[in-house]
Each structure stands twice: as C-alpha cells, then as structure tokens.
Write a protein that holds these residues in place. Structure first.
Motif, PDB file in Angstrom:
ATOM      1  N   UNK A  57       0.810  -1.232   0.000  1.00 31.16           N
ATOM      2  CA  UNK A  57       0.000   0.000   0.000  1.00 31.16           C
ATOM      3  C   UNK A  57       0.840   1.277   0.000  1.00 31.16           C
ATOM      4  N   UNK A  58       1.906   1.306   0.773  1.00 32.21           N
ATOM      5  CA  UNK A  58       2.773   2.485   0.807  1.00 32.21           C
ATOM      6  C   UNK A  58       3.506   2.703  -0.502  1.00 32.21           C
ATOM      7  N   UNK A  59       4.028   1.612  -1.067  1.00 30.56           N
ATOM      8  CA  UNK A  59       4.743   1.741  -2.343  1.00 30.56           C
ATOM      9  C   UNK A  59       3.809   2.133  -3.483  1.00 30.56           C
ATOM     10  N   UNK A  60       2.613   1.563  -3.506  1.00 34.99           N
ATOM     11  CA  UNK A  60       1.650   1.884  -4.563  1.00 34.99           C
ATOM     12  C   UNK A  60       1.202   3.338  -4.477  1.00 34.99           C
ATOM     13  N   UNK A  61       0.902   3.807  -3.284  1.00 37.06           N
ATOM     14  CA  UNK A  61       0.477   5.203  -3.150  1.00 37.06           C
ATOM     15  C   UNK A  61       1.624   6.161  -3.482  1.00 37.06           C
ATOM     16  N   UNK A  62       2.842   5.814  -3.102  1.00 37.69           N
ATOM     17  CA  UNK A  62       3.998   6.646  -3.458  1.00 37.69           C
ATOM     18  C   UNK A  62       4.222   6.658  -4.963  1.00 37.69           C
ATOM     19  N   UNK A  63       4.044   5.510  -5.618  1.00 38.54           N
ATOM     20  CA  UNK A  63       4.196   5.439  -7.072  1.00 38.54           C
ATOM     21  C   UNK A  63       3.165   6.319  -7.781  1.00 38.54           C
ATOM     22  N   UNK A  64       1.936   6.354  -7.269  1.00 37.16           N
ATOM     23  CA  UNK A  64       0.874   7.129  -7.922  1.00 37.16           C
ATOM     24  C   UNK A  64       1.084   8.631  -7.816  1.00 37.16           C
ATOM     25  N   UNK A  65       1.758   9.101  -6.784  1.00 37.77           N
ATOM     26  CA  UNK A  65       1.922  10.548  -6.607  1.00 37.77           C
ATOM     27  C   UNK A  65       3.307  11.049  -7.015  1.00 37.77           C
ATOM     28  N   UNK A  66       4.114  10.208  -7.654  1.00 39.84           N
ATOM     29  CA  UNK A  66       5.431  10.645  -8.132  1.00 39.84           C
ATOM     30  C   UNK A  66       5.227  11.726  -9.201  1.00 39.84           C
ATOM     31  N   UNK A  67       5.806  12.906  -9.032  1.00 41.15           N
ATOM     32  CA  UNK A  67       5.668  13.939 -10.067  1.00 41.15           C
ATOM     33  C   UNK A  67       6.516  13.600 -11.295  1.00 41.15           C
ATOM     34  N   UNK A  68       5.933  13.832 -12.469  1.00 43.99           N
ATOM     35  CA  UNK A  68       6.639  13.585 -13.717  1.00 43.99           C
ATOM     36  C   UNK A  68       6.445  14.776 -14.650  1.00 43.99           C
ATOM     37  N   UNK A  69       7.333  14.995 -15.598  1.00 39.85           N
ATOM     38  CA  UNK A  69       7.209  16.132 -16.515  1.00 39.85           C
ATOM     39  C   UNK A  69       5.993  16.005 -17.439  1.00 39.85           C
ATOM     40  N   UNK A  75      -0.907   9.199 -11.352  1.00 39.84           N
ATOM     41  CA  UNK A  75      -2.353   9.082 -11.206  1.00 39.84           C
ATOM     42  C   UNK A  75      -3.071   9.906 -12.276  1.00 39.84           C
ATOM     43  N   UNK A  76      -2.559  11.075 -12.585  1.00 40.26           N
ATOM     44  CA  UNK A  76      -3.155  11.918 -13.628  1.00 40.26           C
ATOM     45  C   UNK A  76      -3.081  11.228 -14.986  1.00 40.26           C
ATOM     46  N   UNK A  77      -1.968  10.588 -15.302  1.00 43.54           N
ATOM     47  CA  UNK A  77      -1.838   9.869 -16.576  1.00 43.54           C
ATOM     48  C   UNK A  77      -2.835   8.720 -16.640  1.00 43.54           C
ATOM     49  N   UNK A  78      -2.980   7.976 -15.563  1.00 40.01           N
ATOM     50  CA  UNK A  78      -3.916   6.849 -15.553  1.00 40.01           C
ATOM     51  C   UNK A  78      -5.344   7.345 -15.747  1.00 40.01           C
ATOM     52  N   UNK A  79      -5.719   8.429 -15.080  1.00 37.19           N
ATOM     53  CA  UNK A  79      -7.068   8.979 -15.231  1.00 37.19           C
ATOM     54  C   UNK A  79      -7.297   9.475 -16.652  1.00 37.19           C
ATOM     55  N   UNK A  80      -6.316  10.152 -17.238  1.00 37.60           N
ATOM     56  CA  UNK A  80      -6.470  10.649 -18.606  1.00 37.60           C
ATOM     57  C   UNK A  80      -6.550   9.514 -19.620  1.00 37.60           C
ATOM     58  N   UNK A  81      -5.771   8.462 -19.443  1.00 36.91           N
ATOM     59  CA  UNK A  81      -5.848   7.301 -20.344  1.00 36.91           C
ATOM     60  C   UNK A  81      -7.204   6.620 -20.225  1.00 36.91           C
ATOM     61  N   UNK A  82      -7.700   6.464 -19.005  1.00 36.36           N
ATOM     62  CA  UNK A  82      -9.022   5.864 -18.806  1.00 36.36           C
ATOM     63  C   UNK A  82     -10.106   6.703 -19.470  1.00 36.36           C
ATOM     64  N   UNK A  83     -10.037   8.018 -19.291  1.00 37.43           N
ATOM     65  CA  UNK A  83     -11.024   8.903 -19.914  1.00 37.43           C
ATOM     66  C   UNK A  83     -10.947   8.828 -21.436  1.00 37.43           C
TER      67      UNK A  83
END
Length: 108
Positions: A57-69, A75-83
């Motif tokens: 759970x800690x690693x997954x949540x940290x992976x989702x909030x890693x900032x990227x260029x 998490x934003x990329x996953x939501x945009x791909x799903x949409x």
C-alpha cells in the motif's frame, strides 16, 4: 509602465502544496503509508511475500503521486488514459472551413 509584464513560467506550481502535491495526493500518500505502518505493527512477516503484501500500500500510493514532466503525476496519466479510452472516439469536424466543402456522406 511601458507595457512590461512579468508572468511566472509555472503559475500552477504556486497553488500546490510544497510546489508538488495537491491535497488529494497527500491524502492518498498518507493513507497508504498509514496502512503500511499499521500492517507492519500488526502482522508477523516470516516470508518475503508477506513483506511484499505489507509494504505494497505504501509503495503503490507513493508510485501514484510521483511527479513527472508534462503531467502532474502517474495518477493523472492513468485517469487521462481511462477517460480517453472510455469516452467517445468519433470526432466530428466543425472547423472554420466546414461551409467551404459539400457534405461528404459517411462510408459506413
């Protein structure tokens, strides 16, 4: 004033916590880390797979909030791909030259 304006390069960064996180990102990260800490304190870990499940759970949540260029975070990329894949994919042209051409009948 000579019409000179100073516009920051990234004005959105000033609205984020520590310039990186949205409030939801910190809630998600905090929940994952808290759940991991609770699991570490309550479960016995005799095998590697048990450790992986407890730390997940800690690693997954940290992976989702890693900032990227070019995006906010993973998490934003996953939501945009799903949409993109779940929304309508047929785009109707309504551009500035729509009146310049005759109506073209669909080939379907």
């Amino acid at each position: 004033m000579r019409n000179t304006y100073l516009i920051p390069a990234n004005t959105k960064k000033g609205t984020l916590i520590l310039g990186i996180f949205k409030p939801f990102d910190l809630i998600l990260l905090g929940t994952g880390v808290l759940l991991t800490i609770i699991l570490l304190l309550t479960l016995t870990m005799n095998y590697t797979w048990q450790v992986a499940i407890v730390v997940a759970p800690g690693l997954l949540s940290a992976f989702l909030v890693i900032p990227i260029p070019n995006y906010h975070n993973i998490l934003t990329i996953i939501i945009e791909c799903y949409t993109f894949y779940t929304s309508r994919q047929r785009y109707i042209w309504k551009g500035w030259c729509v009146k310049d051409v005759e109506d073209v009948k669909s080939t379907k």
